[in-house]
Design an enzyme around this catalytic site. Sequence first.
Site, short mmCIF file in Angstrom:
data_model
loop_
_atom_site.label_atom_id
_atom_site.label_comp_id
_atom_site.label_asym_id
_atom_site.label_seq_id
_atom_site.Cartn_x
_atom_site.Cartn_y
_atom_site.Cartn_z
N THR A 29 -11.27 154.30 -12.21
CA THR A 29 -12.05 154.68 -13.39
C THR A 29 -11.26 155.70 -14.20
O THR A 29 -10.54 156.53 -13.64
CB THR A 29 -13.39 155.29 -12.93
OG1 THR A 29 -14.15 154.25 -12.30
CG2 THR A 29 -14.21 155.83 -14.10
N SER A 31 -9.28 156.65 -18.30
CA SER A 31 -8.53 156.01 -19.38
C SER A 31 -7.28 155.29 -18.87
O SER A 31 -6.92 154.22 -19.38
CB SER A 31 -8.15 157.06 -20.44
OG SER A 31 -7.46 158.13 -19.83
N THR A 32 -6.61 155.83 -17.84
CA THR A 32 -5.41 155.18 -17.32
C THR A 32 -5.80 153.91 -16.56
O THR A 32 -5.17 152.86 -16.72
CB THR A 32 -4.62 156.14 -16.41
OG1 THR A 32 -4.61 157.44 -17.02
CG2 THR A 32 -3.20 155.66 -16.20
N LYS A 98 -9.34 164.37 -8.25
CA LYS A 98 -9.94 163.31 -9.04
C LYS A 98 -11.38 163.68 -9.35
O LYS A 98 -11.93 164.60 -8.76
CB LYS A 98 -9.89 161.97 -8.27
CG LYS A 98 -8.48 161.43 -8.20
CD LYS A 98 -8.39 160.07 -7.53
CE LYS A 98 -9.31 159.02 -8.06
NZ LYS A 98 -9.22 158.78 -9.50
N GLY A 101 -13.63 162.51 -14.44
CA GLY A 101 -14.36 161.45 -15.15
C GLY A 101 -15.68 161.11 -14.48
O GLY A 101 -16.43 160.26 -14.95
N GLU A 107 -14.77 156.26 -6.05
CA GLU A 107 -13.30 156.20 -6.00
C GLU A 107 -12.79 156.51 -4.60
O GLU A 107 -11.86 155.87 -4.10
CB GLU A 107 -12.70 157.18 -7.01
CG GLU A 107 -12.91 156.76 -8.45
CD GLU A 107 -12.46 157.79 -9.46
OE1 GLU A 107 -12.19 157.38 -10.61
OE2 GLU A 107 -12.39 158.99 -9.14
N LYS A 125 0.17 165.07 -15.52
CA LYS A 125 -0.73 165.26 -14.37
C LYS A 125 -0.02 165.87 -13.17
O LYS A 125 -0.67 166.23 -12.19
CB LYS A 125 -1.35 163.91 -13.97
CG LYS A 125 -2.06 163.16 -15.10
CD LYS A 125 -3.39 163.77 -15.39
CE LYS A 125 -4.21 163.03 -16.42
NZ LYS A 125 -4.58 161.69 -16.08
C1 A5P Z 1 -12.62 159.52 -12.69
O1 A5P Z 1 -13.65 160.05 -11.94
C2 A5P Z 1 -11.37 160.24 -12.39
O2 A5P Z 1 -11.06 160.43 -11.06
C3 A5P Z 1 -10.19 159.65 -13.12
O3 A5P Z 1 -9.44 158.78 -12.32
C4 A5P Z 1 -9.35 160.75 -13.56
O4 A5P Z 1 -10.21 161.65 -14.20
C5 A5P Z 1 -8.21 160.33 -14.47
O5 A5P Z 1 -8.71 159.95 -15.70
P1 A5P Z 1 -7.76 159.65 -16.91
O6 A5P Z 1 -6.92 158.49 -16.53
O7 A5P Z 1 -8.70 159.33 -18.05
O8 A5P Z 1 -6.97 160.88 -17.18
#
Ligand code: A5P
Length: 234
Positions: A29, A31-32, A98, A101, A107, A125
Amino acid sequence: MADRDELKRAAAERAVEFVESGMVLGLGTGSTAAFFVEALAARVGQGLSVIAIPTSERTAAQAHRLGIPLASFAEHRQIDLAIDGADEVQRISLDLIKGRGGALLREKIVAAASRRFIVIVDDDKLVDRLGTTGPLPVEVAQFGWQATADALERLDCRPELRRTGAGQSFLTDGGNFILDCRFGSIENPVETERRINAIVGVVENGLFVGRSSAVIVASEDGVEILTSGGTVSR
Ligand code: A5P
């Protein structure tokens, strides 16, 4: 200035190369991870046969819309490969934070059930110590969350109830709250994870310790694959 979305996309596209026909996949989950779902859908459109377990309703909706066949733990207890983003990746150990998001519980369940867990990030990151760029998300039961927050505070952090832009309490897909806990630099992630999860009312926390099989990092200089112990390949 590097375009962060382009870097995220580059890491995601590299990760698709690890997918083989017949695999059960875990879909992360964020944006990546969304770029990964997009790239995977393109391969599925060309005939790649996979089935995927999503880590959030958001990812499930995207994958469904793009034609990726979905499954759940009712059909598959074991995942061949999970691909997900991260908020922080500690160099060398490849331990993660993590959940910024909000999807950390699913996850972590998916990562724990996966033979391989590949993390995709842009180089922003990478950190030397976890906890240095933001809070550690901790998912807690709604009932008594204030008492749970007090217990977390006794671990020497500042917990703050996550809210939506509209000021409502943020709700996870499981209907729980998130306490964003500012620890500052986390010296011992194993011990911190153990102490947090020993608190009654905590459902799960966003530390992923010893779970990454590899981390794909995209930077302006290209894409690198890190494995624990500091091995790097391109
Ligand atoms: C979601 O709960 C998170 O663990 C995401 O994997 C993490 O926040 C990375 O998100 P982005 O890819 O949007 O930076």
